[in-house]
Design an enzyme around this catalytic site. Structure first.
Site, mmCIF file in Angstrom:
data_model
loop_
_atom_site.group_PDB
_atom_site.id
_atom_site.type_symbol
_atom_site.label_atom_id
_atom_site.label_comp_id
_atom_site.label_asym_id
_atom_site.label_seq_id
_atom_site.Cartn_x
_atom_site.Cartn_y
_atom_site.Cartn_z
ATOM 1 N N CYS A 87 -57.128 50.821 44.147
ATOM 2 C CA CYS A 87 -55.493 52.072 44.546
ATOM 3 C C CYS A 87 -57.700 52.513 45.540
ATOM 4 C CB CYS A 87 -56.182 52.226 42.914
ATOM 5 S SG CYS A 87 -57.795 52.104 42.257
ATOM 6 N N PHE A 88 -58.506 52.497 45.145
ATOM 7 C CA PHE A 88 -58.608 53.366 46.184
ATOM 8 C C PHE A 88 -59.266 52.760 47.901
ATOM 9 C CE2 PHE A 88 -59.450 55.653 42.515
ATOM 10 C CZ PHE A 88 -59.338 56.548 42.206
#
Length: 1068
Positions: A1036-1037
Site C-alpha cells: 500500500c506504501f
C-alpha cells in the site's frame, strides 16, 4: 282642353315597352325551341345513323363469317370508313373484328384485289386509304395503352394490334411486292415511312413505353417472346428509317431504353433482338449521342431519378454484352455514366424532404411511388452490378492492369506474437524489405515520372471518378460496389503502383498540391486517391489475419508499410497545415476516406504488428508545441488529437491524460489548496468481508465522491480497528485487494481466455443475484485506479477492451478479427469453414451455437429460427461473423454494458480516444517494457538509516541488475508495489514513491523508525544477526522492508525466496 296628363303618357310608354319585351321574349323562346328541336332531331338522327352504320358493320362481319359474301379490299375499305366514322370505346369488339379482317385479307394468296394494301396503288384511293390506315393504326396504339398483358384476353388483343402495327409499318410481309411487284417496293416503303412519321407525331414511343412497362416492370414478365420481339422491332423501325437521327435516338433512349431492365429481358427472351442491336451498332450510337453534355442532361431531366437509373442499367448491360464497343468507346462511355450518376445524385439531394420514400438503390428521397418500378428494381440492380463486375473492370482498367509488377520472393509470414501485446519481432523483416532491388522498390515507394496530363492518366482518373460517383450516389449498394472493385487481387496493388508513378517525384507532394488547387485535373487525381482508399479499406476490413499476414492477399506487408506511411503523412499535413479546418464537400469526403483507411491499418497493426518501431510517429511534431496549442485552444491541435493521436509519442499522451485528470480534479475541488481542503469520504472495511463492505459502502456514492479522497479504516478479524492513518496507501491496498478478488475467475464474474489467460466477463455471471450491479461497481473501481494513476495487474482480453473503448461501434470493426483474443482455436475452426472448398452443407451445421452451461447443453440461435436454418456456401460468411459476434458480444452484452457504465462514470470516454486497445491495457497495468533500474534508483526514498551509498543498498541494486533475470525483476517490483510493470511515465510518477526501510524486528513488532534504529542502520550496526529474517513489503506504501544483512549472498537468497513465495494470486 286636349292636353294629356303627364302620368298617363308615362303609363302608355311603359305598357308599349312591356309589350315589345314580351314579343321579343316570345320570339326567343320560339327560336330556342326550334334550336332544341333541331339538336334533338340531329342527335336522334345521328343515333339512328350510327345504329344503322353499326348494323351494317355487324351484318358485314356476320356475312363474312357465314361465307355468304366474299370480301375484297374495297369492301373492307368502305366498312372501315363507316366504323371509324362512328367509332367509340364501346366499339372495341367491332374494331377487333375489323383488324382480323384486314389481316386476313393480307394473307390471301394470289388475289391482289383482296389485299387491303392494294388500294394504296389506286390513283383515286391512295390518299383516303393512307389516312384510313393511319387512323386504324393509331386506334390500335390507343387500345394498346390500356390493355393489361398479364390478363389472358388482353394478351391476345395485344398480339392482334401489334401484328397490325408490324404489318403496316414495313413492306416485308406484303405479298404485293413479291415477284414482279418488287419495283413497287421503294414507293410502298415511303408510304410506310409516312405512316411511321404520323404515329411518331401522335406519341407512338410513349405507347410502346407504357406497353413494355406494363409487361416487364414486374418480378415475372408477362410479355411472350413474340410480343417482345414485335414491340422491339416496332421501336427500332422509325430509328432505322430516319437513319439514326438525333431526334429519333432521343425518343428511343427516353421511351425504350429507360424501361426497367429491358435489355435483360431481351437477352433472355429474344436473342435475335440483341443481335439486331449489335448489327446496327446501337450502343456506340447511344454513347456518342449522350457524350454531348446538353443532350445527356436533357435525357436525364426528362426521365428524372429512378428512370435515369433504369437507362443507366440498360446501357451498362449493353456495355457488358458488347465488350468490343466498350473498349473502343471507353472514354465516352465513362463520361456518359459519370454525368448520369451525377445527375441522380443532384436529383436525390434536391428531393430531400420530410415526406420521403425509401429507394432500394438511391436511399431516402421524395419520389412518386411507382410500385411497378419497385418490383423490377432487383433486376435493375443486377444490371448495375455489371459495372463493377470482373469483365467491365478488366476492360476499363486495362491500362492499369496491363502493368507488370516485379515479382517478389514470397516473404515469410511474421511469427505469431509471443507476448500478450502482440508485438512481433519484425526488424529483420523490414530490413530485408527495404533492401530489395530498385526494380521492386518502385512498387513500394513513390517514384514519379508520369505526366498527370497524359491521356493514359486522364483516362484512369476519369474511370476512378466514375466509380467514386457510383459509390456516393448508389448509397444502398455501396458495399456491393466496393466488394466488386476488390474482387480482382491485382487491381489495388497496380492502382497503387500507378499512383506512385504520378508527377515529377510522385507520392505525397503531388496530392498536397492538388489539395491547394481547385482545377478539374486536381479533383480527378484526388478522386483516384479516394477510390483507392475506400476500396483498400474495404478489402483489409473483410480479410482475416491469415489472408493479410500469411497469404498476403492483394498487398504485401512491405506495401502496407509504405502505404500507411504515405497515408499517415497525408492526414497529418491536412490537419497540421490547416486544410481540414476549412475543408468541406469533396475535400472533407477525401479526408474521411484517407483517414478511414489509415485507421484500419493502424488498428490492424495495434492488434498484430506489421510496421517497424516508431513507424506511426511524426518526428517533425514537437509535443511541447502541440501542448501549447492545446492550452490556447488552437483548432489544428484539437483536430490532431481527435483524428491521429498516434503520431504523438505514447508517453506524451499519457502525460496529457494525467494533466486532463488533474485539471478535472482542480475544477471539482478534489485537490488540497492553501485555502480549501477536499471533501473526504470515510469507509470502514472488515478484512474478512472486504469485497462485500466495499461494494455496500461505495456503490451508492455519486461519481464525484468516488473521484475524490476516500479514507479507509480496516477492522481485523477480532473487530478491532487496525492502527495507522490512511494517506492514500491504505486505500491503494484496499483497491488492489478488491480488484484482486473481483477478477479472480473463481468468483465467476470474469473468465480467462484459453491460452494466454486474459480476462473478460463471464457469460454465466448471472449465478450472482446482483451480478450487473457488481460489474458496474468493478467498472468504477477500475476507473478509480486509472483516475488516480494506480497500476493494477489485470490483463484484459483485447476484444473486451475494444468494447470498453467503443471500437465495436465503428463501421470498420470486424468481430472475426478480434476472435483470436478470446479463443484462438475456435478462430481457426471458424476460418477453416471460410476456406472449405466443398459443400459446407455436408458438415451439418446450423445458424445456432450449442454450449455446455453448468452441465446442461443449451442451444443459442444466432438469428431467429437459426436452429432450423442450415449453413450453406451462400451464408457461411454470415455464419462466421454471427458466431464471432455471439461469442464476444451477445453472450456478455449486459455484463459489458454494466461494466462500461461504471467505468465511464469515472473516466470520460473521450479521454481514452487518444489510445489504442494495447495502450489502454498499458494505462491500466503499467508499461510492459524492461524495468529501468537507473530510473528506479533515482526515485527511491530511503528510511531507517539506509541511504544510496549504504552497502546493503549497493548490494540490492547490484543483485537486481546482475543476478536477477528480467522475470525476477518483475516479481521483485510486484512484491513491493503489487504490480509487475513499471509506471508508464517512469518511477517519478509512482504514488506513493518507491521506498526502502531498514528493519530489525518482525513486521508485527515493527513500530517504524526510531532514533536508535536509524543510527544503527546508518552506521551498519546490527542489534543481532538478521540472517534468518526475510525481506517484507507494504504494497500500500510501495515500501520494501529490508533487514541489515551482513552478506550479499544472504540478501540475494532471502530476497529471491521472498519474492517467489509472495506472488499470491497470479493473473498474468
Amino acid at each position: 282642353m286636349f292636353s294629356i296628363p303627364q302620368s298617363s303618357k308615362s303609363e302608355f310608354l311603359d305598357k308599349a315597352r312591356q309589350a315589345r319585351e314580351e314579343r321579343r321574349g316570345q320570339k326567343d323562346k320560339e327560336k330556342s325551341a326550334i334550336l332544341i328541336q333541331a339538336l334533338v332531331r340531329r342527335f336522334l338522327c345521328r343515333c339512328r345513323l350510327q345504329k344503322q352504320i353499326r348494323k351494317e358493320v355487324d351484318d358485314y362481319f356476320q356475312a363474312s363469317e357465314t361465307g355468304t359474301s366474299k370480301r375484297n379490299a374495297l369492301s373492307i375499305f368502305k366498312i372501315t370508313r363507316k366504323l371509324l366514322f362512328v367509332y367509340r370505346l364501346e366499339d372495341k369488339m367491332r374494331f377487333e373484328k375489323l383488324c382480323r379482317a384486314i389481316l386476313a385479307s393480307m394473307e390471301v394468296e394470289n388475289e391482289p384485289k383482296v389485299w387491303y394494301v392494294s388500294l394504296a396503288l389506286s390513283k383515286d384511293l391512295t390518299i383516303p386509304w393512307l389516312k384510313q390506315i393511319k387512323d386504324v393504326l393509331w386506334t390500335c396504339c390507343q387500345l394498346l395503352k390500356i390493355l393489361k398483358p398479364d390478363i389472358l384476353q388482353d394478351n391476345k388483343l395485344v398480339t392482334l394490334y401489334l401484328t397490325m402495327l408490324v404489318t403496316f409499318t414495313d413492306t416485308l410481309t406484303w405479298r404485293i411486292v413479291r415477284g414482279k411487284g418488287e419495283a413497287l417496293r421503294p414507293a410502298l416503303t415511303r408510304i410506310c415511312e409516312n405512316i411511321m412519321g404520323h404515329l411518331n407525331q401522335k406519341g407512338f414511343y410513349s405507347m410502346l413505353q407504357i406497353l413494355l412497362t406494363n409487361g416487364l416492370a414486374r418480378s415475372k414478365p408477362s410479355l411472350s417472346k413474340g410480343t417482345l420481339t414485335a414491340v422491339f422491332s416496332l421501336s427500332l423501325r422509325p430509328v432505322i428509317a430516319a437513319h439514326f437521327s438525333d431526334n429519333l435516338l432521343r425518343s428511343f433512349l427516353l421511351h425504350i431504353m429507360s424501361v426497367p431492365a429491358v435489355v435483360s429481358h431481351l437477352s433472355v427472351l429474344t436473342p435475335e433482338c440483341m443481335a439486331s442491336i449489335q448489327t446496327h451498332d446501337l450502343l456506340r450510337k447511344f454513347i456518342l449521342f449522350l457524350s454531348r453534355e446538353e443532350q445527356c442532361l436533357d435525357i436525364c431531366v426528362c426521365l428524372e431519378g429512378s428512370h435515369t437509373l433504369c437507362l443507366l442499367g440498360n446501357l451498362i448491360h449493353l456495355g457488358f454484352l458488347t465488350e468490343k464497343v466498350l473498349e473502343e468507346e471507353a472514354n465516352h462511355f465513362v463520361k456518359d455514366l459519370t454525368d448520369m450518376l451525377s445527375y441522380c445524385q443532384r436529383y436525390v439531394s434536391q428531393k430531400k424532404s420530410n415526406l420521403t420514400h425509401w429507394h432500394p438503390v438511391l436511399g431516402w428521397f421524395s419520389q412518386t411511388v411507382d410500385y411497378g418500378l419497385n418490383e423490377s428494381m432487383p433486376l435493375v440492380t443486377k444490371q448495375l452490378q455489371y459495372l463493377w463486375g470482373v469483365s467491365v473492370i478488366r476492360t476499363l482498367f486495362s491500362d492499369v492492369l496491363s502493368k507488370k509488377l516485379e515479382s517478389l520472393e514470397p516473404t515469410p509470414p511474421p511469427p505469431q506474437p509471443s507476448t500478450s501485446q502482440n508485438n512481433l519481432p519484425v526488424k529483420n523483416l523490414f530490413k530485408r524489405a527495404f533492401q530489395k532491388s530498385a526494380s521492386v522498390r518502385n512498387i513500394l515507394k513513390p517514384v514519379g515520372g508520369k505526366r498527370v496530363d497524359s491521356a493514359e492518366v486522364q483516362k484512369v482518373c476519369s474511370i476512378c471518378v466514375l466509380y467514386q460517383t457510383a459509390l456516393s450516389t448508389l448509397t444502398q449498394i455501396r458495399l456491393q460496389i466496393l466488394t466488386g472493385l476488390t474482387h480482382l487481387d491485382d487491381l489495388l496493388p497496380k492502382l497503387w503502383a500507378f499512383i506512385c508513378e504520378l508527377g515529377p517525384q510522385g507520392g505525397l507532394k503531388l496530392f498536397m498540391e492538388c489539395l491547394n488547387n481547385d482545377t478539374e485535373e486536381s479533383k480527378q487525381l484526388l478522386a483516384m486517391l479516394m477510390l483507392f482508399c475506400d476500396c483498400s479499406r474495404h478489402l483489409i476490413t473483410i480479410l482475416d489475419d491469415i489472408e493479410v499476414y500469411e497469404e498476403q492477399t492483394s498487398f504485401k506487408t512491405e506495401e502496407l508499410i509504405t502505404i500507411s506511411s504515405f497515408l499517415n503523412t497525408f492526414v497529418f499535413k491536412m490537419v497540421w497545415d490547416g486544410i481540414l479546418e476549412n475543408a468541406k464537400g469533396e475535400k472533407l469526403e477525401l479526408f474521411h476516406s484517407v483517414h478511414g483507411w489509415l485507421m484500419v491499418l493502424y488498428e490492424r497493426d495495434c492488434r498484430r504488428r506489421f510496421s517497424p518501431d516508431e513507424h506511426w510517429l511524426r518526428k517533425d511534431l514537437k509535443p511541447s508545441l502541440l501542448f501549447q496549442e492545446l492550452e490556447k485552444g488552437k483548432k489544428r491541435a484539437q483536430l490532431l488529437l481527435q483524428y491521429i493521436p498516434h503520431v504523438i509519442p505514447h508517453k506524451n499522451r499519457v502525460l496529457l491524460f494525467r494533466n486532463i485528470v488533474t485539471k478535472e480534479k482542480e475544477s471539482l475541488g478534489l485537490i488540497e489548496t492553501s485555502s480549501a481542503s477536499p471533501h473526504v469520504t470515510h469507509i470502514t472495511i472488515r478484512r474478512s468481508r472486504m469485497l462485500e463492505d466495499g461494494y455496500d459502502q461505495l456503490r451508492r456514492l455519486p461519481a464525484n465522491s468516488i473521484k475524490g479522497v476516500i479514507r479507509v479504516k480496516f477492522v481485523n478479524d477480532l473487530g478491532v480497528d487496525e492502527a495507522g492513518i490512511d494517506q492514500d496507501g491504505v486505500f491503494k491496498e484496499f483497491l488492489e485487494e478488491i480488484i484482486k478478488k473481483v477478477f479472480n475467475p473463481a468468483l465467476n464474474l470474469f473468465k480467462t481466455t484459453s491460452g494466454n489467460e486474459r480476462l473478460y466477463p463471464s457469460p454465466t455471471s448471472y449465478i450472482h443475484e446482483n451480478h450487473l450491479q457488481l460489474f458496474e461497481f468493478v467498472g468504477k473501481m477500475l476507473g478509480k485506479a486509472m483516475y488516480e494513476g494506480i497500476v493494477v495487474d489485470v490483463p484484459f482480453a483485447s476484444f473486451f477492451l475494444s468494447q470498453v473503448l467503443g471500437h465495436h461501434h465503428s463501421t470498420f470493426y470486424s468481430s472475426i478479427d478480434e476472435l483470436p483474443s478470446l479463443d484462438s482455436e475456435f478462430y481457426k475452426n471458424l476460418t477453416s469453414i471460410k476456406r472449405y472448398d466443398g459443400d459446407i452443407g455436408d458438415l451439418g451445421l446450423s445458424l445456432s451455437y450449442d454450449e455446455d452451461v453448468m452441465g446442461q447443453l443449451v442451444c443459442h440461435e444466432l438469428i431467429p429460427g437459426g436452429k432450423t436454418m442450415p449453413v450453406t456456401n451462400e451464408n457461411k460468411i454470415s455464419y462466421i461473423h454471427l458466431m464471432a459476434h455471439f461469442r464476444m458480444h451477445t453472450q456478455i452484452k449486459e455484463q459489458t454494458a454494466a461494466f462500461i457504465r461504471g467505468f465511464r462514470s469515472i473516466i470520460n470516454s473521450e479521454w481514452l480516444h487518444m489510445f489504442s486497445t494495447p495502450e489502454v491495457q498499458r494505462l491500466i497495468s503499467g508499461d510492459n517494457a524492461e524495468i529501468d533500474l537507473d530510473d528506479l534508483k533515482k526515485h527511491t526514498v530511503y528510511y531507517g538509516g539506509f541511504h544510496s551509498s549504504h552497502r546493503v543498498i549497493i548490494w540490492l541494486w547490484d543483485i537486481l541488475s546482475s543476478d536477477f533475470t528480467s522475470d525476477e525483476r518483475a516479481m521483485f517490483l510486484k512484491f513491493v508495489t503489487s504490480c509487475s510493470r513499471p509506471p508508464l511515465l517512469g518511477f517519478a510518477y509512482l504514488k506513493p514513491p518507491f521506498s526502502i526501510r531498514c528493519v530489525e524486528v518482525s513486521d508485527d513488532q515493527d513500530t517504524g523508525d526510531t532514533l536508535g534504529s536509524v543510527l544503527r542502520g546508518f552506521f551498519t550496526i546490527r542489534k543481532k544477526e538478521p540472517g534468518g529474517r526475510l525481506p517484507t513489503s507494504s504494497t500500500c506504501f510501495n515500501l520494501l522492508k529490508l533487514p541489515n544483512y551482513s552478506k550479499k549472498s544472504i540478501l540475494r537468497d532471502k530476497l529471491r525466496y521472498a519474492i517467489s513465495m509472495n506472488t499470491g494470486f497470479e493473473l498474468s
